[in-house]
Scaffold this active site. Structure first.
Site, PDB file in Angstrom:
ATOM      1  N   ILE A 139       0.862  -1.179   0.000  1.00 51.87           N
ATOM      2  CA  ILE A 139       0.000   0.000   0.000  1.00 51.87           C
ATOM      3  C   ILE A 139       0.900   1.231   0.000  1.00 51.87           C
ATOM      4  O   ILE A 139       1.748   1.394   0.878  1.00 51.87           O
ATOM      5  CB  ILE A 139      -0.917   0.032   1.244  1.00 51.87           C
ATOM      6  CG1 ILE A 139      -1.751  -1.249   1.332  1.00 51.87           C
ATOM      7  CG2 ILE A 139      -1.803   1.272   1.197  1.00 51.87           C
ATOM      8  CD1 ILE A 139      -2.721  -1.465   0.205  1.00 51.87           C
ATOM      9  N   LYS A 140       0.710   2.103  -0.988  1.00 48.17           N
ATOM     10  CA  LYS A 140       1.538   3.312  -1.097  1.00 48.17           C
ATOM     11  C   LYS A 140       0.907   4.441  -0.279  1.00 48.17           C
ATOM     12  O   LYS A 140      -0.249   4.809  -0.495  1.00 48.17           O
ATOM     13  CB  LYS A 140       1.652   3.755  -2.556  1.00 48.17           C
ATOM     14  CG  LYS A 140       2.660   2.976  -3.358  1.00 48.17           C
ATOM     15  CD  LYS A 140       2.644   3.381  -4.807  1.00 48.17           C
ATOM     16  CE  LYS A 140       3.652   4.450  -5.117  1.00 48.17           C
ATOM     17  NZ  LYS A 140       3.768   4.682  -6.581  1.00 48.17           N
ATOM     18  N   ILE A 141       1.690   4.966   0.642  1.00 45.19           N
ATOM     19  CA  ILE A 141       1.262   6.079   1.492  1.00 45.19           C
ATOM     20  C   ILE A 141       2.292   7.193   1.357  1.00 45.19           C
ATOM     21  O   ILE A 141       3.490   6.946   1.532  1.00 45.19           O
ATOM     22  CB  ILE A 141       1.137   5.645   2.967  1.00 45.19           C
ATOM     23  CG1 ILE A 141       0.088   4.533   3.110  1.00 45.19           C
ATOM     24  CG2 ILE A 141       0.789   6.834   3.865  1.00 45.19           C
ATOM     25  CD1 ILE A 141      -0.020   3.953   4.509  1.00 45.19           C
TER      26      ILE A 141
END
Length: 367
Positions: A139-141
């Site tokens: 998951i890209k944050i």
């Protein structure tokens, strides 16, 4: 099979593709890149999805069905993007298994409009993780100030995270601290730390774009052009080595934790006067990821100059370069602040482009 890319991989650089489309998956192209170009991971972003959706007919059938179901545009985007990422995860699964979970991962980004909202970022990360339903997902944050506690909270749930949009050394240090805190909480929550992976995406080419623009405004100093990005990334690796050698890390490592690898992002060269493989050839070091657009991947495969480690032994020179820039009025803190603000704005603009694209497609295919 590319010998140059094999050499890069043998030097300890994980080669990831910065692109994804349904056509790429369905035609077997992604599997071919894994087989022939040593690709062991995939990153995506809203621009990549918008581009994929605006070309060809690969998404027509799904969009027609979604339109008939009367879903919202946001729901349609969620369905389309998570389907692609899930399928890509399945293509990359052999690389995941072969690397013990280190590689073979596909990244999907939380809605960039949430970049300044901690809780909504956490909630969306959980939704994406559950919807895709694959353990080889990232998951890209974004590494905004509001993103830092979200990174910790998401990791604490046992979710693997790709921290994106890092420009400054100071923020990178905070990202590593957020990673440590997330692992400590994950351990307290009973998660197996060996199953959690993370990368920290340090943006490269945009640093040169901004610095060189300022050098042009000042005039002269051609000897400093095209060098700030490499200096910044190399000092990031120095910081990585320092932070992952302390007592806090050693305690986590003893509990089975994996290091958060530095990832070189934005490695397509934007200045035509610079070598098109610059941000690959000059950032070779054990234990990093380089995610490349296909154009860069092919350029490296064709004429990259992989000569071994090009990071160790460069730290003093890198510091001197940033010092020289400061001496003529190119202030590092201002450069990285502008780049982060622009980065968030660009991600939001590309998300709007994605929204507009899907809106039009839903209207076209409305029964």
């Amino acid at each position: 099979m590319s010998e140059i890319l094999k050499r890069l991989s043998d030097e300890g650089v994980a080669i990831w593709l910065d692109d994804l489309s349904r056509d790429r998956i369905r035609t077997g192209n992604l599997a071919e890149l894994v087989r022939d170009k040593h690709v062991v991971g995939v990153t995506t972003n809203p621009t990549i999805f918008a581009t994929a959706l605006s070309k060809g007919t690969a998404y027509d059938e799904q969009i027609k069905r979604l339109s008939g179901e009367g879903v919202t545009v946001d729901e349609a985007i969620l369905s389309i993007t998570t389907d692609d990422v899930r399928d890509a995860c399945d293509v990359m699964r052999p690389a995941f298994d072969a690397s013990g979970g280190r590689d073979g991962r596909v990244s999907i980004e939380v809605d960039p409009r949430l970049a300044r909202d901690t809780q909504k970022t956490i909630d969306e990360a959980r939704t994406l993780w559950d919807l895709v339903g694959r353990e080889n997902l990232f998951i890209k944050i974004p590494a905004t100030l509001e993103g830092l506690p979200a990174i910790t909270a998401v990791l604490a749930q046992g979710i693997s995270v790709n921290v994106t949009l890092i420009f400054s050394l100071e923020r990178y240090g905070a990202v590593i601290d957020a990673y440590f805190a997330g692992l400590e909480q994950a351990k307290a929550n009973g998660h197996d730390l060996s199953k959690i992976q993370s990368v920290a995406s340090f943006f490269v080419s945009r640093v040169d774009t901004e610095v060189d623009k300022r050098l042009s405004a000042i005039g002269g100093h051609d000897d400093l052009r095209g060098k700030a990005a490499l200096a910044n990334a190399r000092l990031a690796y120095e910081l990585y080595e320092q932070k992952f050698a302390g007592e806090r890390w050693e305690a986590l490592q003893a509990a089975g934790a994996n290091p958060q690898r530095p990832l070189w992002a934005s490695t397509g060269v934007k200045d035509p006067s610079l070598p098109d493989t610059l941000y690959v050839d000059e950032l070779v070091v054990e234990g990093v990821v380089n995610t490349m657009p296909e154009k860069t991947l092919n350029a490296v495969a064709d004429h990259g100059k992989i000569t071994g480690d090009t990071v160790h032994g460069t730290y003093d020179e890198a510091r001197a370069l940033l010092g020289a820039l400061a001496g003529i009025g190119v202030e590092y803190d201002d450069v990285v602040r502008v780049l982060e603000d622009e980065g968030v704005d660009k991600f939001e603009a590309s998300w709007k482009e994605l929204l507009d694209t899907v809106t039009k497609q839903l209207e076209i295919h409305h029964p």
